[in-house]
Design a protein around this motif. Sequence first.
Motif, PDB file in Angstrom:
ATOM      1  N   VAL A 258       2.850   5.957  -3.414  1.00 14.23           N
ATOM      2  CA  VAL A 258       4.156   6.656  -3.878  1.00 14.23           C
ATOM      3  C   VAL A 258       4.067   6.703  -5.490  1.00 14.23           C
ATOM      4  O   VAL A 258       4.506   7.641  -6.157  1.00 14.23           O
ATOM      5  CB  VAL A 258       5.529   6.233  -3.262  1.00 14.23           C
ATOM      6  CG1 VAL A 258       6.766   6.916  -3.999  1.00 14.23           C
ATOM      7  CG2 VAL A 258       5.588   6.358  -1.717  1.00 14.23           C
ATOM      8  N   LEU A 259       3.808   5.406  -5.993  1.00 13.88           N
ATOM      9  CA  LEU A 259       3.770   5.575  -7.244  1.00 13.88           C
ATOM     10  C   LEU A 259       2.546   5.978  -7.816  1.00 13.88           C
ATOM     11  O   LEU A 259       2.971   6.665  -9.010  1.00 13.88           O
ATOM     12  CB  LEU A 259       3.755   3.911  -7.681  1.00 13.88           C
ATOM     13  CG  LEU A 259       4.627   2.802  -7.318  1.00 13.88           C
ATOM     14  CD1 LEU A 259       4.256   1.330  -7.598  1.00 13.88           C
ATOM     15  CD2 LEU A 259       6.144   3.289  -8.452  1.00 13.88           C
ATOM     16  N   LEU A 260       1.543   6.297  -7.405  1.00 15.99           N
ATOM     17  CA  LEU A 260       0.454   7.168  -8.130  1.00 15.99           C
ATOM     18  C   LEU A 260       0.901   8.640  -7.883  1.00 15.99           C
ATOM     19  O   LEU A 260       0.440   9.073  -8.846  1.00 15.99           O
ATOM     20  CB  LEU A 260      -0.685   6.874  -7.265  1.00 15.99           C
ATOM     21  CG  LEU A 260      -1.567   5.509  -7.354  1.00 15.99           C
ATOM     22  CD1 LEU A 260      -2.788   5.173  -6.460  1.00 15.99           C
ATOM     23  CD2 LEU A 260      -1.876   5.091  -8.773  1.00 15.99           C
ATOM     24  N   GLN A 261       1.590   8.909  -6.688  1.00 12.72           N
ATOM     25  CA  GLN A 261       2.246  10.314  -6.756  1.00 12.72           C
ATOM     26  C   GLN A 261       3.044  10.579  -7.822  1.00 12.72           C
ATOM     27  O   GLN A 261       3.100  11.691  -8.290  1.00 12.72           O
ATOM     28  CB  GLN A 261       2.806  10.652  -5.273  1.00 12.72           C
ATOM     29  CG  GLN A 261       1.826  10.619  -4.128  1.00 12.72           C
ATOM     30  CD  GLN A 261       2.366  10.684  -2.867  1.00 12.72           C
ATOM     31  OE1 GLN A 261       3.808  10.749  -2.744  1.00 12.72           O
ATOM     32  NE2 GLN A 261       1.702  10.592  -1.790  1.00 12.72           N
ATOM     33  N   ARG A 262       3.899   9.581  -8.266  1.00  6.61           N
ATOM     34  CA  ARG A 262       4.969   9.842  -9.209  1.00  6.61           C
ATOM     35  C   ARG A 262       4.270   9.888 -10.495  1.00  6.61           C
ATOM     36  O   ARG A 262       4.686  10.610 -11.426  1.00  6.61           O
ATOM     37  CB  ARG A 262       5.940   8.697  -9.186  1.00  6.61           C
ATOM     38  CG  ARG A 262       6.918   8.821  -8.068  1.00  6.61           C
ATOM     39  CD  ARG A 262       7.664   7.315  -8.177  1.00  6.61           C
ATOM     40  NE  ARG A 262       8.579   6.953  -9.300  1.00  6.61           N
ATOM     41  CZ  ARG A 262       9.415   7.262  -9.671  1.00  6.61           C
ATOM     42  NH1 ARG A 262      10.227   8.269  -8.984  1.00  6.61           N
ATOM     43  NH2 ARG A 262       9.991   6.962 -10.774  1.00  6.61           N
ATOM     44  N   GLU A 263       3.088   9.221 -10.791  1.00  8.98           N
ATOM     45  CA  GLU A 263       2.272   9.158 -11.836  1.00  8.98           C
ATOM     46  C   GLU A 263       1.905  10.777 -12.230  1.00  8.98           C
ATOM     47  O   GLU A 263       1.836  11.368 -13.233  1.00  8.98           O
ATOM     48  CB  GLU A 263       1.130   8.267 -11.917  1.00  8.98           C
ATOM     49  CG  GLU A 263       1.356   7.158 -12.212  1.00  8.98           C
ATOM     50  CD  GLU A 263       1.891   6.647 -13.673  1.00  8.98           C
ATOM     51  OE1 GLU A 263       1.342   7.166 -14.681  1.00  8.98           O
ATOM     52  OE2 GLU A 263       3.179   5.989 -13.699  1.00  8.98           O
ATOM     53  N   ALA A 264       1.377  11.335 -10.886  1.00  7.11           N
ATOM     54  CA  ALA A 264       1.144  12.593 -11.084  1.00  7.11           C
ATOM     55  C   ALA A 264       2.286  13.702 -11.174  1.00  7.11           C
ATOM     56  O   ALA A 264       1.820  14.654 -12.198  1.00  7.11           O
ATOM     57  CB  ALA A 264       0.037  12.899  -9.859  1.00  7.11           C
ATOM     58  N   SER A 265       3.119  13.701 -10.653  1.00  5.84           N
ATOM     59  CA  SER A 265       4.210  14.686 -10.733  1.00  5.84           C
ATOM     60  C   SER A 265       5.642  14.398 -11.441  1.00  5.84           C
ATOM     61  O   SER A 265       6.352  15.247 -11.330  1.00  5.84           O
ATOM     62  CB  SER A 265       4.555  14.657  -9.033  1.00  5.84           C
ATOM     63  OG  SER A 265       5.342  13.676  -8.670  1.00  5.84           O
ATOM     64  N   GLY A 266       5.538  13.120 -12.018  1.00  9.57           N
ATOM     65  CA  GLY A 266       6.682  13.033 -12.848  1.00  9.57           C
ATOM     66  C   GLY A 266       7.583  11.928 -12.120  1.00  9.57           C
ATOM     67  O   GLY A 266       7.566  12.016 -10.992  1.00  9.57           O
ATOM     68  N   PRO A 267       8.527  11.300 -12.987  1.00 11.90           N
ATOM     69  CA  PRO A 267       9.592  10.371 -12.283  1.00 11.90           C
ATOM     70  C   PRO A 267      10.406  11.077 -11.126  1.00 11.90           C
ATOM     71  O   PRO A 267      11.025  12.458 -11.669  1.00 11.90           O
ATOM     72  CB  PRO A 267      10.416   9.854 -13.500  1.00 11.90           C
ATOM     73  CG  PRO A 267      10.213  10.776 -14.477  1.00 11.90           C
ATOM     74  CD  PRO A 267       8.666  11.397 -14.177  1.00 11.90           C
ATOM     75  N   ALA A 268      10.740  10.540 -10.219  1.00 15.87           N
ATOM     76  CA  ALA A 268      11.574  11.027  -9.269  1.00 15.87           C
ATOM     77  C   ALA A 268      11.923   9.975  -8.124  1.00 15.87           C
ATOM     78  O   ALA A 268      11.320   9.129  -8.053  1.00 15.87           O
ATOM     79  CB  ALA A 268      10.886  12.488  -8.313  1.00 15.87           C
TER      80      ALA A 268
ATOM     81  N   ASP B 111       0.897  -1.081   0.142  1.00 20.67           N
ATOM     82  CA  ASP B 111       0.176  -0.069  -0.016  1.00 20.67           C
ATOM     83  C   ASP B 111       0.803   1.406   0.103  1.00 20.67           C
ATOM     84  O   ASP B 111       0.489   2.333  -0.644  1.00 20.67           O
ATOM     85  CB  ASP B 111      -1.004  -0.047   1.152  1.00 20.67           C
ATOM     86  CG  ASP B 111      -2.018  -1.076   1.216  1.00 20.67           C
ATOM     87  OD1 ASP B 111      -2.101  -1.537   0.169  1.00 20.67           O
ATOM     88  OD2 ASP B 111      -2.500  -1.476   2.226  1.00 20.67           O
ATOM     89  N   ASP B 112       1.953   1.238   0.675  1.00 21.87           N
ATOM     90  CA  ASP B 112       2.678   2.531   0.775  1.00 21.87           C
ATOM     91  C   ASP B 112       3.511   2.622  -0.657  1.00 21.87           C
ATOM     92  O   ASP B 112       3.647   3.840  -1.142  1.00 21.87           O
ATOM     93  CB  ASP B 112       3.885   2.245   1.768  1.00 21.87           C
ATOM     94  CG  ASP B 112       3.306   2.335   3.301  1.00 21.87           C
ATOM     95  OD1 ASP B 112       2.067   2.627   3.571  1.00 21.87           O
ATOM     96  OD2 ASP B 112       4.305   1.957   4.165  1.00 21.87           O
ATOM     97  N   LEU B 113       3.858   1.662  -1.102  1.00 22.14           N
ATOM     98  CA  LEU B 113       4.559   1.697  -2.702  1.00 22.14           C
ATOM     99  C   LEU B 113       3.572   2.119  -3.712  1.00 22.14           C
ATOM    100  O   LEU B 113       3.760   2.966  -4.513  1.00 22.14           O
ATOM    101  CB  LEU B 113       5.326   0.315  -2.978  1.00 22.14           C
ATOM    102  CG  LEU B 113       6.214   0.379  -4.288  1.00 22.14           C
ATOM    103  CD1 LEU B 113       7.042   1.265  -4.287  1.00 22.14           C
ATOM    104  CD2 LEU B 113       6.505  -0.924  -4.664  1.00 22.14           C
ATOM    105  N   THR B 114       2.429   1.672  -3.401  1.00 26.52           N
ATOM    106  CA  THR B 114       1.410   2.018  -4.414  1.00 26.52           C
ATOM    107  C   THR B 114       0.935   3.459  -4.220  1.00 26.52           C
ATOM    108  O   THR B 114       0.945   4.407  -5.364  1.00 26.52           O
ATOM    109  CB  THR B 114      -0.114   1.169  -4.103  1.00 26.52           C
ATOM    110  OG1 THR B 114       0.323  -0.121  -4.250  1.00 26.52           O
ATOM    111  CG2 THR B 114      -1.175   1.635  -4.985  1.00 26.52           C
TER     112      THR B 114
END
Length: 694
Positions: free
Chosen positions: A681-691, A676-679
Amino acid sequence: MNRLLPERRGSHVSGPLPALLDVPASSPPPRNRLALRAYVTVVMLGGAIMLAAGLASSSDGPVDPARVALFAVLALLTELLPIRLLRGFELNVSLSFVFALLLAGGPGPALAVAAGAGVVADLLQRKPLWRGLFNGLQAALALGAGASALSLLDPDGHTRMFASPRDLPIIALAALVIFAVNHFAVAGALALHQGLPLTSLVGPDLVLHGTSTLMMVILAPVLLVASDHSLFLVPLLLVPVGAVYFAARALSERDRQAFTDRLTGLNNRAWFHEAASILIGDDGPAPAVGGRGLAVMLIDLDRFKEVNDTLGHQVGDQLLEQIGPRLSSTLAEGDLLARFGGDEFGILLNGVPDAAAALERGGQILEGLEQPFPLSGLSLDIEASMGIALYPEHGTDVDTLVRRADVAMYLAKESRRGAEIYNAGRDPYSPEKLTMLGELRRALEGEECVLHYQPKARISDGVIVGAEVLLRWAHPLRGLLAPDAFIPLAERTGLSRSLTLYVLERALKQCRRWHDLGLSLTVAVNLSVRNLHDGTFPRDVRRLLDETGVPASSLQLEITEGTVMADPTRVSRVLQILRNMGVEIALDDFGTGYSSLSYLKNLPVDELKIDKSFVTTMCVDANDAAIVRSTIDLARHLGKRTVAEGVEDQAVWDQLAKLGCEVAQGFWLGRPTPADDLTRVLLQREASGPALLA
């Protein structure tokens, strides 16, 4: 009479006394050697005094030379036909004729015949003169003691005429004296030589030896009465005597065979257990041999099944017959050797002060097997694995020591180090581990085992492309346990398959959820040797892929070099089946194992994971940098992808990018975390771009 028994093949603890003037360096320690010499000297001196006193005494009545001669001849003949017993003793029926001679002719002829028969019998059997003298004089000592008992109990000599059954108690008491002196004289010498407590040799067969002596002494008056009527009746009594003799010998032979391996002639596991138990004793090892520690070793031949399958069981048996002498040649006096069964041999070493000394001795023993074995015109090279358990560090009884040496032996096979010392932390069968195993079974049923995921990022653009699945056990008392605390336990038991399927099913279900969220990730699951030796495993993978609806290309299975080298042909076949299904295969911890490039060339793998021990320090260690660079180049030319483990800073990331490494994994990118924690973060990355996740 009890006598010293010659050494049996494979038994370094039940052999004869060493020559008094030529004691090998591997014999008992100097203090015991001196004590042994002093003891033997005292016994022989006592026997000589008894013999001289007997010869100086006169008979109470007339002596029949013919009867004396007949009893003397029969005593010598029966002395040549002993009944061999365990623990270094011999019995024979010569005592019947010697005691009859004592009753008929007095102590002089009887003691002379007893001593002379012992010496002559040993010389005819080509035994050392000193041992014949010891056997003869200790027999004279025992018989002289019995004669003295008769004189004290029956000063008028009435018993020697055997006029009434009332004389039997006196004869029985004399027999008891003879038995006690004879038995303890021999047992004392053996105990000093073998470094054992006297009770360990006296106690076990006390009843057998005592009743045998009593029966032989009571037979003497019967011989005497028969000879009074006619000397020709005495040989007739040899028929029942012979029946008793051969029955006793058959019983002794049966007992001996029960302790002997028929193929090799070595002692067997049952004998080893008894002999080792005597050495250890109730209060620990005897100071003579065990004061500096004991080591139990189990030796198992590597790939012995291949010898039987390729060359036949007859050649395999010939090999086993040659193993015993090789092992015996490396052992010292007082060490034990036995064949446990199959291609497994047990050794107990005396005087081993610590683990380092045990490993050194173990290495010397294994070196003795390195020379090729000539078998049916072939020259065969053999390797073996050895497990070692130390007394009292690893156990205080034989069963525990043998079991723990067996555990260490299998660890030696896995590590291919030749010899391994028992390590409680790696013992899957210790009480603590067995308790944990039961708890782990319940944990799988109760969903206590949880999956964490460590992301893997593409170096060219930083996009998270997958995650390695790492199992954690949320133990109710011990907290969150890392895989090292319980995975080895599962891999050495039947729980390995259940644990792998547990992880696979949940990892694929999570992968399905990510795909449904539009996150295109692969999941990587680690496999063990047992998984790849399980013929049903590919079918299980296919079933789980179908049930979860995850594409096979989204599943990656990781194996180590050690897993491959356990059985390269079989592993390659299973991996090829999985790869044909579309599942990706990764070779984990590459560079730390011992596989050859020829195996790597033919292995159906898609990815090489460079071990973190090289990656983490590659910016400060030129050798590690060279290894990483060479591995990336090798993988590129073989058409395989590279993943660098242990990326913990920007400098390593940048260097890997320059070298052309495709994927990175490490704490700088993200630590293992719940799904759940990784999910999130991954969804946040989808919105803000790779980091980077860290």
